[in-house]
Design a protein around this motif. Structure first.
Motif, short mmCIF file in Angstrom:
data_model
loop_
_atom_site.label_atom_id
_atom_site.label_comp_id
_atom_site.label_asym_id
_atom_site.label_seq_id
_atom_site.Cartn_x
_atom_site.Cartn_y
_atom_site.Cartn_z
N LEU A 292 50.34 67.58 8.60
CA LEU A 292 51.58 67.79 9.35
C LEU A 292 51.30 68.19 10.80
CD1 LEU A 292 53.89 69.68 6.82
CD2 LEU A 292 53.98 67.27 7.49
N ILE A 293 50.29 69.04 10.99
CA ILE A 293 49.95 69.50 12.33
C ILE A 293 49.40 68.35 13.18
CG2 ILE A 293 48.40 71.01 13.65
CD1 ILE A 293 48.65 73.01 11.26
N VAL A 294 48.46 67.59 12.61
CA VAL A 294 47.85 66.48 13.34
C VAL A 294 48.87 65.37 13.60
CG1 VAL A 294 46.11 64.64 13.24
CG2 VAL A 294 45.53 66.94 12.49
N SER A 295 49.70 65.04 12.61
CA SER A 295 50.71 64.01 12.82
C SER A 295 51.73 64.44 13.86
CB SER A 295 51.41 63.66 11.50
OG SER A 295 52.06 64.79 10.95
N GLY A 296 51.98 65.76 13.94
CA GLY A 296 52.89 66.28 14.96
C GLY A 296 52.39 66.02 16.36
N VAL A 297 51.06 66.04 16.52
CA VAL A 297 50.46 65.74 17.83
C VAL A 297 50.80 64.32 18.25
CG1 VAL A 297 48.28 65.41 19.06
CG2 VAL A 297 48.58 67.39 17.55
N PHE A 298 50.62 63.37 17.36
CA PHE A 298 50.89 61.97 17.69
C PHE A 298 52.38 61.70 17.85
CE2 PHE A 298 46.70 61.81 15.66
CZ PHE A 298 46.01 61.00 16.55
N CYS A 299 53.20 62.49 17.14
CA CYS A 299 54.65 62.28 17.23
C CYS A 299 55.25 62.82 18.51
CB CYS A 299 55.34 62.92 16.01
SG CYS A 299 55.09 62.01 14.47
N ILE A 300 54.46 63.52 19.32
CA ILE A 300 54.97 63.99 20.62
C ILE A 300 55.47 62.81 21.46
CG2 ILE A 300 54.28 65.04 22.83
CD1 ILE A 300 52.43 66.89 21.25
N VAL A 301 54.83 61.66 21.30
CA VAL A 301 55.23 60.48 22.09
C VAL A 301 56.65 60.04 21.76
CG1 VAL A 301 52.84 59.69 22.26
CG2 VAL A 301 54.29 58.82 20.41
N LEU A 302 57.19 60.46 20.62
CA LEU A 302 58.54 60.06 20.23
C LEU A 302 59.61 60.79 21.04
CD1 LEU A 302 58.16 59.96 16.33
CD2 LEU A 302 58.14 58.04 17.93
N ILE A 303 59.20 61.83 21.77
CA ILE A 303 60.16 62.55 22.60
C ILE A 303 60.72 61.62 23.68
CG2 ILE A 303 60.40 64.42 24.30
CD1 ILE A 303 58.38 66.01 22.67
N ASN A 304 59.85 60.76 24.21
CA ASN A 304 60.28 59.80 25.23
C ASN A 304 59.60 58.47 24.96
OD1 ASN A 304 61.26 58.47 27.43
ND2 ASN A 304 60.26 59.74 28.96
N PRO A 305 60.01 57.76 23.91
CA PRO A 305 59.33 56.52 23.51
C PRO A 305 59.42 55.41 24.54
CG PRO A 305 61.37 56.79 22.28
CD PRO A 305 61.15 58.08 23.02
N SER A 306 60.35 55.50 25.48
CA SER A 306 60.47 54.44 26.49
C SER A 306 59.20 54.32 27.31
CB SER A 306 61.65 54.71 27.41
OG SER A 306 61.47 55.91 28.13
N VAL A 307 58.45 55.42 27.39
CA VAL A 307 57.18 55.39 28.10
C VAL A 307 56.23 54.41 27.43
CG1 VAL A 307 55.15 56.76 28.71
CG2 VAL A 307 57.42 57.72 29.00
N LEU A 308 56.33 54.30 26.11
CA LEU A 308 55.47 53.37 25.38
C LEU A 308 56.08 51.97 25.33
CD1 LEU A 308 54.33 55.60 22.38
CD2 LEU A 308 53.15 55.16 24.53
N TRP A 309 57.39 51.90 25.16
CA TRP A 309 58.04 50.59 25.07
C TRP A 309 57.91 49.82 26.38
CZ3 TRP A 309 63.03 52.99 22.61
CH2 TRP A 309 62.75 53.31 21.28
#
Length: 318
Positions: A292-309
């Protein structure tokens, strides 16, 4: 074919990697940079953050300070680990205690030197952080509650290093404009702190045999396993408060999916916890928390996914 000398050297390198838990360091570095890009400085170009030399020094200093912390923790826990983690302990012992201490002091010297390049405040911050890690490993770790709280706090502190780095540049007039950012950061930190604290409590249950043999005064030893499980249950329900703040008061984008999944996983976690009574079962629970802790690190990008899209915005947004 490797010669015997090269094989021994390779094994010692692997041993040192195991001691400093080198597999954790990249995750910590990634978490700090993702936090900087998506939480701490969402209005800055990602490229500016990635190429910020002083931020790099802060992140690198954090990484090697944590690595040195694992070394000193391993140094003081060598006897306990022989009981709790015999296989890992035998691998770790391929490097002598003298070598470990030499690497420990070298890493700490590098960390404070890099911090000094950034500022005297950073130097003071890391000097205190290094001392706290040593004091925790030497004294505090053996005591109930305060040892668990300190361990969780020490794991969160590196994120405050980059928080202070960014907020040190803000004038008093700008502080009010950044209060919402600070509230979001605090809520994230509280959620992470609670997960880490729960993990420390699980580790006490997992390492009960070694702690008892080495006179560690943990909650399961002083009281009983049921008391530990009750405290873990309360801490688990306390995670609802920072999650509520992040989902319902502030905008964390699609990261709310991660928090909903965490909530479901933690419910099953509690059900399994109350059925657990063996080291293997507690180890499974420990691994669930790490996931859960490690996956939370990667899920930080979901805060502003437009940066990835829109990949271009990662480098070009102003």
């Amino acid at each position: 074919m490797l010669s015997r000398k090269n094989k021994i050297l390779a094994m010692k390198v692997i041993s040192l990697f195991s001691v400093v838990r080198g597999y954790n360091i990249p995750i910590i570095v990634l978490a700090q940079y993702l936090s900087a890009i998506f939480i701490l400085a969402p209005d800055k170009r990602a490229l500016d953050i990635l190429l910020d030399f002083k931020l790099f020094l802060i992140v690198f200093a954090s990484a090697i300070t944590i690595a040195s912390g694992y070394i000193i923790n391993n140094f003081y826990d060598s006897q306990k680990d022989l009981i709790n983690r015999p296989n890992k302990s035998m691998l770790d012992r391929l490097v002598s205690q003298k070598t470990k201490l030499s690497v420990y002091f070298t890493l700490n010297f590098m960390a404070v030197l890099m911090a000094l390049i950034v500022s005297w405040r950073a130097f003071l911050f890391f000097s205190v952080y290094i001392f706290l890690i040593w004091f925790y490993s030497h004294k505090i770790k053996k005591y109930p509650i305060i040892g668990n709280l300190t361990a969780a706090l020490l794991a969160v502190i590196p994120f405050f290093a980059i928080l202070l780095y960014f907020y040190n540049k803000i004038s008093f007039e700008e502080i009010e404009d950044h209060m919402s950012h600070f509230a979001v950061i605090s809520a994230h930190a509280m959620f992470l702190f609670l997960l880490l604290l729960i993990r420390e409590m699980i580790k006490d249950l997992e390492n009960l045999k070694g702690d008892l043999a080495n006179n560690y005064k943990t909650i399961p030893i002083l009281y009983n396993e049921t008391t530990s499980k009750q405290i873990i249950t309360v801490l688990t329900f306390l995670t609802i408060f920072p999650v509520y703040i992040l989902i319902n008061i502030y905008d964390v984008g699609f990261m709310d999916i991660y928090f909903y999944v965490c909530f479901v996983v933690m419910l099953f976690f509690l059900l399994y916890l109350w059925k657990s009574n063996s080291k293997e079962q507690y180890l499974l629970l420990h691994n669930v928390l790490k996931f859960l802790i490690v996956s939370g690190v990667f899920c930080i990008v979901l805060i502003n996914p437009s940066v990835l899209w829109h990949g271009k915005s990662l480098l070009l947004r102003s």
